[in-house]
Design an enzyme around this catalytic site. Structure first.
Site, PDB file in Angstrom:
ATOM      1  N   LYS A  83      -9.207  69.032 -19.399  1.00  0.00           N
ATOM      2  CA  LYS A  83     -10.268  69.550 -20.258  1.00  0.00           C
ATOM      3  C   LYS A  83      -9.655  70.553 -21.223  1.00  0.00           C
ATOM      4  O   LYS A  83      -9.036  71.547 -20.812  1.00  0.00           O
ATOM      5  CB  LYS A  83     -11.330  70.240 -19.381  1.00  0.00           C
ATOM      6  CG  LYS A  83     -12.742  69.764 -19.675  1.00  0.00           C
ATOM      7  CD  LYS A  83     -13.694  70.297 -18.632  1.00  0.00           C
ATOM      8  CE  LYS A  83     -15.125  70.147 -19.107  1.00  0.00           C
ATOM      9  NZ  LYS A  83     -16.087  70.702 -18.152  1.00  0.00           N
TER      10      LYS A  83
HETATM   11  O1  G3P Z   1     -18.975  71.399 -17.395  1.00  0.00           O
HETATM   12  C1  G3P Z   1     -19.427  71.860 -18.615  1.00  0.00           C
HETATM   13  C2  G3P Z   1     -20.916  72.063 -18.773  1.00  0.00           C
HETATM   14  O2  G3P Z   1     -21.596  71.029 -18.158  1.00  0.00           O
HETATM   15  C3  G3P Z   1     -21.409  73.448 -18.465  1.00  0.00           C
HETATM   16  O3  G3P Z   1     -22.789  73.538 -18.447  1.00  0.00           O
HETATM   17  O4  G3P Z   1     -24.765  74.779 -17.691  1.00  0.00           O
HETATM   18  O5  G3P Z   1     -22.656  76.041 -18.147  1.00  0.00           O
HETATM   19  O6  G3P Z   1     -23.988  75.075 -20.015  1.00  0.00           O
HETATM   20  P1  G3P Z   1     -23.588  74.926 -18.571  1.00  0.00           P
END
Ligand code: G3P
Length: 215
Positions: A83
């Site tokens: 990533k």
């Molecule tokens: O893995 C990346 C993403 O899905 C993070 O989500 O909830 O932290 O905006 P969030």
């Protein structure tokens, strides 16, 4: 449609895996920190039963540092997807990874133009964060819709991961668009099976079954 699980919690991944719902896993530094465990140990445990791509994020901000991390993380397991954040330095690193056969997942993507850049750099996956867009009053799913159209226009092979999913409607909308992958937090996956009429229906069948004469 592939389901990735968006967590670094091994037990939650195992539970979803036993239900046949895990095509891959995405982690990020915040999710790993939440577990309070050694990163390598967590990754090895996940890779012991998940055979699909497992996203592991770099923390360097320059291309050289990202590449060093990418090569190291890629050596940990057979199915790593590195990533890498959406910056010019990140895109430089993605290009080299693509040349070296290292899978990448370009993260922190918030616009279709950023998604175009990721595809041109040769990213394996691109992760638009729809929930965080919704949070600031922009319709996140429009980025998925536009990106899917643009990738189809040009035959880009980069797969779209709908990320930052907050609730089951996000999964439904992603599926309607035809997104390749939704990376789903365990609590959202849990909610997807629920419907009150299913519960009522099961109860009614079981109650009626008791009325069937037994020999
Ligand atoms: O893995 C990346 C993403 O899905 C993070 O989500 O909830 O932290 O905006 P969030």
């Amino acid at each position: 449609m592939k389901f990735f699980i968006d967590t670094a919690n091994v037990e939650a991944i195992r539970k979803a895996h036993e239900r046949g719902m895990v095509d891959g896993v995405t982690t990020n530094p915040s999710l790993v920190a939440k577990e309070g465990r050694d990163f390598r140990t967590v990754v090895d445990e996940i890779a012991s039963f998940v055979k699909g791509p497992i996203s592991l994020e770099v923390i360097s901000e320059d291309a050289e540092g990202m590449l060093k991390e990418a090569r190291e993380l890629n050596g940990w397991i057979d199915n790593a997807a590195i990533k890498i954040p959406m910056t010019w330095e990140g895109l430089k690193a993605v290009k080299v990874c693509a040349d070296e056969g290292i899978q990448t997942n370009v993260t922190l993507v918030f616009s279709p133009n950023q998604a175009i850049l990721a595809a041109k750099a040769g990213a394996t996956f691109v992760s638009p964060f729809i929930g965080r867009l919704d949070d600031i009053g922009q319709v996140g799913m429009e980025v998925i819709e536009a990106t899917a159209q643009i990738y189809a226009n040009y035959g880009f092979e980069t797969e779209i991961i709908v990320a930052s999913i907050r609730h089951p409607i996000h999964v439904y909308e992603a599926a309607l668009i035809g997104a390749d992958i939704a990376t789903i937090p365990p609590d959202v996956l849990e909610k997807m099976v629920n419907h009150p009429l299913t519960d009522i229906g099961i109860k009614r069948f079981l109650d009626d079954w008791k009325k069937v004469p037994k020999k």
